[in-house]
Write a protein that holds these residues in place. Sequence first.
Motif, PDB file in Angstrom:
ATOM      1  N   LEU A 353       0.819  -1.217   0.000  1.00  0.00           N
ATOM      2  CA  LEU A 353       0.000   0.000   0.000  1.00  0.00           C
ATOM      3  C   LEU A 353       0.852   1.266   0.000  1.00  0.00           C
ATOM      4  O   LEU A 353       0.411   2.317  -0.480  1.00  0.00           O
ATOM      5  N   ASN A 354       2.048   1.180   0.531  1.00  0.00           N
ATOM      6  CA  ASN A 354       2.902   2.352   0.685  1.00  0.00           C
ATOM      7  C   ASN A 354       3.399   2.854  -0.673  1.00  0.00           C
ATOM      8  O   ASN A 354       4.027   2.126  -1.438  1.00  0.00           O
ATOM      9  N   GLY A 355       3.103   4.092  -0.978  1.00  0.00           N
ATOM     10  CA  GLY A 355       3.590   4.709  -2.202  1.00  0.00           C
ATOM     11  C   GLY A 355       2.782   4.391  -3.438  1.00  0.00           C
ATOM     12  O   GLY A 355       3.048   4.940  -4.513  1.00  0.00           O
ATOM     13  N   ALA A 356       1.778   3.518  -3.309  1.00  0.00           N
ATOM     14  CA  ALA A 356       0.939   3.172  -4.461  1.00  0.00           C
ATOM     15  C   ALA A 356      -0.342   3.995  -4.426  1.00  0.00           C
ATOM     16  O   ALA A 356      -0.676   4.648  -3.427  1.00  0.00           O
ATOM     17  N   THR A 357      -1.063   3.995  -5.536  1.00  0.00           N
ATOM     18  CA  THR A 357      -2.384   4.619  -5.570  1.00  0.00           C
ATOM     19  C   THR A 357      -3.359   3.686  -4.868  1.00  0.00           C
ATOM     20  O   THR A 357      -3.650   2.593  -5.361  1.00  0.00           O
ATOM     21  N   VAL A 358      -3.832   4.110  -3.705  1.00  0.00           N
ATOM     22  CA  VAL A 358      -4.663   3.247  -2.874  1.00  0.00           C
ATOM     23  C   VAL A 358      -6.137   3.507  -3.173  1.00  0.00           C
ATOM     24  O   VAL A 358      -6.595   4.657  -3.171  1.00  0.00           O
ATOM     25  N   ILE A 359      -6.860   2.450  -3.433  1.00  0.00           N
ATOM     26  CA  ILE A 359      -8.315   2.509  -3.613  1.00  0.00           C
ATOM     27  C   ILE A 359      -8.934   2.199  -2.250  1.00  0.00           C
ATOM     28  O   ILE A 359      -8.570   1.212  -1.606  1.00  0.00           O
ATOM     29  N   GLU A 360      -9.849   3.038  -1.805  1.00  0.00           N
ATOM     30  CA  GLU A 360     -10.427   2.877  -0.471  1.00  0.00           C
ATOM     31  C   GLU A 360     -11.933   3.025  -0.537  1.00  0.00           C
ATOM     32  O   GLU A 360     -12.466   3.844  -1.297  1.00  0.00           O
ATOM     33  N   ALA A 361     -12.640   2.233   0.252  1.00  0.00           N
ATOM     34  CA  ALA A 361     -14.105   2.299   0.278  1.00  0.00           C
ATOM     35  C   ALA A 361     -14.601   1.858   1.647  1.00  0.00           C
ATOM     36  O   ALA A 361     -13.991   1.003   2.302  1.00  0.00           O
ATOM     37  N   GLU A 362     -15.717   2.438   2.081  1.00  0.00           N
ATOM     38  CA  GLU A 362     -16.364   2.049   3.337  1.00  0.00           C
ATOM     39  C   GLU A 362     -17.736   1.467   3.027  1.00  0.00           C
ATOM     40  O   GLU A 362     -18.480   2.002   2.192  1.00  0.00           O
ATOM     41  N   TYR A 363     -18.082   0.377   3.717  1.00  0.00           N
ATOM     42  CA  TYR A 363     -19.359  -0.313   3.496  1.00  0.00           C
ATOM     43  C   TYR A 363     -20.111  -0.436   4.815  1.00  0.00           C
ATOM     44  O   TYR A 363     -19.496  -0.525   5.888  1.00  0.00           O
ATOM     45  N   ARG A 364     -21.438  -0.480   4.696  1.00  0.00           N
ATOM     46  CA  ARG A 364     -22.262  -0.599   5.896  1.00  0.00           C
ATOM     47  C   ARG A 364     -23.388  -1.609   5.678  1.00  0.00           C
ATOM     48  O   ARG A 364     -23.991  -1.665   4.607  1.00  0.00           O
ATOM     49  N   ALA A 365     -23.661  -2.385   6.721  1.00  0.00           N
ATOM     50  CA  ALA A 365     -24.794  -3.319   6.729  1.00  0.00           C
ATOM     51  C   ALA A 365     -25.572  -3.092   8.018  1.00  0.00           C
ATOM     52  O   ALA A 365     -24.988  -3.107   9.107  1.00  0.00           O
ATOM     53  N   PRO A 366     -26.881  -2.886   7.940  1.00  0.00           N
ATOM     54  CA  PRO A 366     -27.654  -2.480   9.119  1.00  0.00           C
ATOM     55  C   PRO A 366     -28.060  -3.664   9.996  1.00  0.00           C
ATOM     56  O   PRO A 366     -27.911  -4.828   9.635  1.00  0.00           O
ATOM     57  N   PHE A 367     -28.592  -3.320  11.166  1.00  0.00           N
ATOM     58  CA  PHE A 367     -29.313  -4.315  11.953  1.00  0.00           C
ATOM     59  C   PHE A 367     -30.459  -4.865  11.106  1.00  0.00           C
ATOM     60  O   PHE A 367     -31.112  -4.125  10.351  1.00  0.00           O
ATOM     61  N   LEU A 368     -30.726  -6.170  11.244  1.00  0.00           N
ATOM     62  CA  LEU A 368     -31.853  -6.781  10.544  1.00  0.00           C
ATOM     63  C   LEU A 368     -32.607  -7.709  11.487  1.00  0.00           C
ATOM     64  O   LEU A 368     -31.998  -8.467  12.249  1.00  0.00           O
ATOM     65  N   ALA A 369     -33.926  -7.662  11.404  1.00  0.00           N
ATOM     66  CA  ALA A 369     -34.760  -8.597  12.157  1.00  0.00           C
ATOM     67  C   ALA A 369     -34.839  -9.928  11.418  1.00  0.00           C
ATOM     68  O   ALA A 369     -34.630 -10.006  10.209  1.00  0.00           O
ATOM     69  N   HIS A 370     -35.158 -10.991  12.142  1.00  0.00           N
ATOM     70  CA  HIS A 370     -35.382 -12.285  11.508  1.00  0.00           C
ATOM     71  C   HIS A 370     -36.734 -12.309  10.798  1.00  0.00           C
ATOM     72  O   HIS A 370     -36.855 -12.862   9.711  1.00  0.00           O
ATOM     73  N   ALA A 371     -37.739 -11.702  11.438  1.00  0.00           N
ATOM     74  CA  ALA A 371     -39.047 -11.466  10.820  1.00  0.00           C
ATOM     75  C   ALA A 371     -39.664 -12.707  10.209  1.00  0.00           C
ATOM     76  O   ALA A 371     -40.156 -12.696   9.084  1.00  0.00           O
ATOM     77  N   ALA A 372     -39.644 -13.818  10.944  1.00  0.00           N
ATOM     78  CA  ALA A 372     -40.312 -15.030  10.466  1.00  0.00           C
ATOM     79  C   ALA A 372     -41.820 -14.808  10.449  1.00  0.00           C
ATOM     80  O   ALA A 372     -42.364 -14.016  11.217  1.00  0.00           O
ATOM     81  N   LEU A 373     -42.507 -15.527   9.557  1.00  0.00           N
ATOM     82  CA  LEU A 373     -43.945 -15.317   9.401  1.00  0.00           C
ATOM     83  C   LEU A 373     -44.709 -15.720  10.659  1.00  0.00           C
ATOM     84  O   LEU A 373     -45.669 -15.064  11.051  1.00  0.00           O
ATOM     85  N   GLU A 374     -44.299 -16.808  11.301  1.00  0.00           N
ATOM     86  CA  GLU A 374     -44.969 -17.243  12.525  1.00  0.00           C
ATOM     87  C   GLU A 374     -44.400 -16.477  13.718  1.00  0.00           C
ATOM     88  O   GLU A 374     -43.214 -16.598  14.029  1.00  0.00           O
TER      89      GLU A 374
END
Length: 747
Positions: A353-374
């Motif tokens: 990574l040092n001295g190179a063109t670094v590609i950077e990105a941030e990702y997010r995943a939210p809380f999720l319910a199980h939400a079963a039908l029963e």
Amino acid sequence: MGRASTIARRTFLLGSAAVLGGGAFGAYFATRPIPNPLLDGLAEGDAALTPFVKVTPAGIKLIVPRADVGQGIASTQAMLIAEELDIDPATATLDPGQPHQAYFNAVVAAESLPFPAWEHGFVASTVRDLMGHVARLTSSQFTGGSSSVAALHETLRLAGATARETLKAAAAARTGVPVADLRTEDGHVLLPDGTRIAYTALAAEAAAIAPVTDVILRPASDWRRLGKPYQRRDIAANSTGPHYYGIDVVSPGMLHATVRANPGRGGAMAGYNADAALAMQGVQSVVEVNEGLAVIAENTWFAFRAAEALEVEWLAPDYPASSTEMWQALSDARTDEFRNSRLRDDGDVETALNGATVIEAEYRAPFLAHAALEPLCATVLVEADSVTIWTATQIPAVVRDAAVETTGVDPARVKLHVLPAGGSFGRRLDHDYVVQAIQVAASMPGTPIKTTWSREEDMTHDFPRPLHMAVGRGTVADGRVLAYDLDSVSPSLISSWFGRIFIVPPGPDTTLVWGAFDQPYAIPNYRVTGYAAPPMMPVGSWRSPGACSNSFFHESFLSELIHAAGADPLEERLRLIADADSRRVLDAVGEMANWSGADIGPGRGRGIAFAHTHGVPVAEVIDVTITARGLRIDEVWIAADCGTVFDPVNAAAQLTGAAIYGLGHAMNCELTYEGHAVQQTNFHAFEGMRLHQTPRFHTQLLGLAERVRGLGEPATAPAAPALDDAIFAATGQRPREMPFSKSVDFA
């Protein structure tokens, strides 16, 4: 009868090098017989030939101990036994059995270790073997981790073969015909002259002899049902309505209850006034239970209305109150103080990574319910010296122990009826709803009480999928990915779930980086670091835990690097993949979708993603189209290799269902918090995928991998990153946060 014969009758050799994957440690403990629970209280003339097969003059019962939460595993378990027993599984009664050591799960314990599933070196194999023995010794019985077929396929076939050969031995003793001259067919022993003796007619004689455990499993070429299209046992009942779920339980004199808990999960209660609720029609009483109050009434509707009338002073829990604060807490935890693991560290990432063109990105995943039908529910009858429970659960032994702890009864006096679940997705790996139901029933001994959560209570008091974020950094050179560095940050699922259910195990929380550190890519400079953020609300297992978020982070960032390198997304993955099974899967999905030759036309996009989860390599290609109403998902191709496919129709359905689950949540779903309370209280705010949005699916199971694995979860993980890649191909914009509806409209 001699001692050896007595032992053989009362036990079944479940443990063996073949079943547990080797015997490097604890050979005696791994192979010593396990008591047969079906012999307890066995009626005269009945034969409990193994812990999985009971033959009586009235019929054959198969014990299918892994919980059916909609994935059809009851049918698959029955097929595995029935193939060797030589019966039509539709003619047998299926029973989940009572909690017992005989039904332990060795696979999940072995695969929770910090080794990639595709790594089969001496150290990884030896430690997995040891953990399998630990699971056996601790009677670890639960359903999860796509482990049911992986853990039981050989055991169940051995159980069927043992029962078959024992019945043949009984027929030989009766008729004087040598066993070698006997064969079986559809629940009968056949004599050379064509005489047919029903298994049920041989029950008493079979019960009197030692089980024949020296058996040979039938080769696949002789299978009559396994590996062939077969209708699940529950299809007709599910389609026409009579399938019996936990919520359908009815008992004479039964009362009903519901629960109201602190809007901030885990918060305490300072005080309450139940006068208004107690004055309402049909209300019997209000009782304190874990995390809140329960109302007991003549029917569920009366209980629901009275629960709303309770006046309660709630205390705030001690974690951040809003989603904004929670995201900030995650961002702040990406420091050495919270570093939990670095299970992948190949090459020299810092130098690359040092001295190179670094590609950077941030990702997010939210809380999720199980939400079963029963909605969550349990019916409990507490009597002076016994407890009877009717519910759907993936952890029956834990439920039994909770009944003992709550009521003080002898464990042998707890009767658990494990019923099919109308969905789970990991939610029924917790038992809070059953504990509350036991507490409710204990307040009125002698009366069966069904405790049912409202939909709103179910949605807002889930143990959700953890909030999760990642930061990727990488470099490319000469059209290739050169360096890949991923930091993954989340509250610890292992600490939260194990802290509630068992004991928090030592070592790193592998779920923080599942779906990232364990991918079979040979990137020259490759690092994955996991950070355990401070605890927030309690979290739980959600379909493909860890990987359901990390695969999105890992594959989406890899796609960004491949795009920056100007390489083909499929060809560069094939170049980087170091695992033969995974390469075959990627090749297969490319051929299925005609990746290299297809011109899908203007206004369209095509994406690809790969994930190796639960021991199964899965690759998915998704085509989308830009329409006036929004983005439409047209086609999904899925290739996977779980080894031998025993139940092909259901296996294909599992791939499709898992992908739909992953896609729907990636498109539309999240849980957000204000004042510690969940804002999405019902399905109107947590939509998933609508029927009209469902694409055409094409699936292929290669069946070439050496080890057998399950399919309930693996296709969930690559669904989101494949859709993300397709959106980028169609629009030029790459969503980095789920749900994607924050950045794109869906038709």
